[in-house]
Design an enzyme around this catalytic site. Sequence first.
Site, short mmCIF file in Angstrom:
data_model
loop_
_atom_site.label_atom_id
_atom_site.label_comp_id
_atom_site.label_asym_id
_atom_site.label_seq_id
_atom_site.Cartn_x
_atom_site.Cartn_y
_atom_site.Cartn_z
N HIS A 114 9.80 -16.47 -8.96
CA HIS A 114 9.84 -17.80 -9.57
C HIS A 114 9.39 -18.83 -8.52
O HIS A 114 9.68 -18.67 -7.33
CB HIS A 114 11.25 -18.11 -10.07
N ASN B 63 15.97 -19.37 -18.75
CA ASN B 63 16.31 -19.24 -17.34
C ASN B 63 17.27 -20.37 -17.00
O ASN B 63 16.87 -21.53 -16.94
CB ASN B 63 15.02 -19.33 -16.50
N TRP B 64 18.51 -19.99 -16.81
CA TRP B 64 19.54 -21.01 -16.55
C TRP B 64 19.52 -21.50 -15.11
O TRP B 64 20.23 -22.43 -14.76
CB TRP B 64 20.93 -20.45 -16.91
N LYS B 65 18.75 -20.85 -14.25
CA LYS B 65 18.70 -21.23 -12.83
C LYS B 65 20.13 -21.30 -12.29
O LYS B 65 20.99 -20.53 -12.72
CB LYS B 65 17.93 -22.54 -12.67
N SER C 15 8.34 -26.79 -18.80
CA SER C 15 8.63 -27.86 -19.77
C SER C 15 8.36 -27.44 -21.22
O SER C 15 7.92 -28.25 -22.03
CB SER C 15 7.85 -29.14 -19.41
N GLY D 66 13.20 -23.12 -19.05
CA GLY D 66 14.25 -23.56 -18.14
C GLY D 66 15.24 -24.49 -18.81
O GLY D 66 16.10 -24.06 -19.59
N GLY D 67 15.08 -25.77 -18.56
CA GLY D 67 16.03 -26.78 -19.05
C GLY D 67 16.39 -26.67 -20.52
O GLY D 67 17.56 -26.79 -20.90
N GLY E 243 10.17 -28.28 -14.84
CA GLY E 243 11.24 -29.26 -14.70
C GLY E 243 10.77 -30.69 -14.66
O GLY E 243 11.55 -31.60 -14.34
N GLU F 272 3.54 -19.98 -14.71
CA GLU F 272 4.32 -21.20 -14.63
C GLU F 272 3.69 -22.15 -13.60
O GLU F 272 3.99 -22.05 -12.40
CB GLU F 272 5.75 -20.89 -14.21
N GLU G 89 10.49 -21.58 -7.67
CA GLU G 89 11.56 -22.14 -6.84
C GLU G 89 11.93 -21.19 -5.71
O GLU G 89 12.33 -21.61 -4.63
CB GLU G 89 12.78 -22.47 -7.73
P1 PGA Z 1 11.51 -25.87 -17.26
O1 PGA Z 1 11.60 -24.61 -16.27
O2 PGA Z 1 11.39 -25.32 -18.66
O3 PGA Z 1 12.81 -26.61 -17.05
O4 PGA Z 1 10.33 -26.66 -16.87
C1 PGA Z 1 10.80 -23.47 -16.48
C2 PGA Z 1 11.09 -22.45 -15.44
O5 PGA Z 1 11.28 -22.82 -14.27
O6 PGA Z 1 11.14 -21.24 -15.73
#
Ligand code: PGA
Length: 245
Positions: free
Chosen positions: A91, A8-10, A202, A223-224, A166, A160, A93
């Site tokens: 998600h 997930n590149w956000k 993470s 994510g990251g 993050g 999640e 966010e």
């Molecule tokens: P993260 O993000 O791996 O950077 O913690 C996960 C996500 O939000 O899907």
Amino acid sequence: MKCLVLGNWKSNGDAAALKTFLADFAPVKRALIDGYRTGLAVPYHLIAAGDFGSAWVGAQNVSAFQPGAFTGEISAQMLTDMGTNFGLVGHSERRHLMGESVAQTRDKLANLKENQVYPILCVGETLDERKQGRLHEILLEQLAALDVFGTADAFAVAYEPVWAIGTGVAATAADVAEAHRFLRTTLQERGYGHVPLMYGGSVKPANAAELAAIDDVHGFLVGGASLDAATFADIDRLFLEAKGL
Ligand code: PGA
């Protein structure tokens, strides 16, 4: 689908970054592995901007509405038009920063389903909710959106925990196993067949093998660590190794 490891590149990345990623991400050129997909949820403007080969390309959100006078909204029909394989809904966010409600996540899932874009519902508790012992209550509240699906529909759920996203601090294997067991039994009780349960928060090469070894973990949402092709390919490889795929 049985297992999924998706990035997930956000709100990151541009055409040049995607080009580099697709050139470097080896699984794009791999033959399909039965029951397994890797792939990437990119920003909308990159969905049709590259050749994802045998990998899936996904959207991070979708409109809760049908096409029409909804300025700025990207409908599920538009996702299909762009060749989108999967869509993320709910998600954390979006829930916590954009105020997305359970009712909205339900409408979004319904729109993806109607347009044959594979739906993935993200669920998870905040640290406060966990400390108050409300994990199961929060998950059940968010899972209410699944009532748009019949038992024959294909969809996935990504667990999640908000406090692990993050932050660099993944949930412990015991926490993940417990939450995933609860999700699996809840979905089984509702009559669904195999629903891939992904873990997100993470995930990185250093913890991927341990988390993938948990029976009820059928994938990751990364994510990251998905921004770098070599790092994400490591996670994909560690997952496949742990599951014997
Ligand atoms: P993260 O993000 O791996 O950077 O913690 C996960 C996500 O939000 O899907």
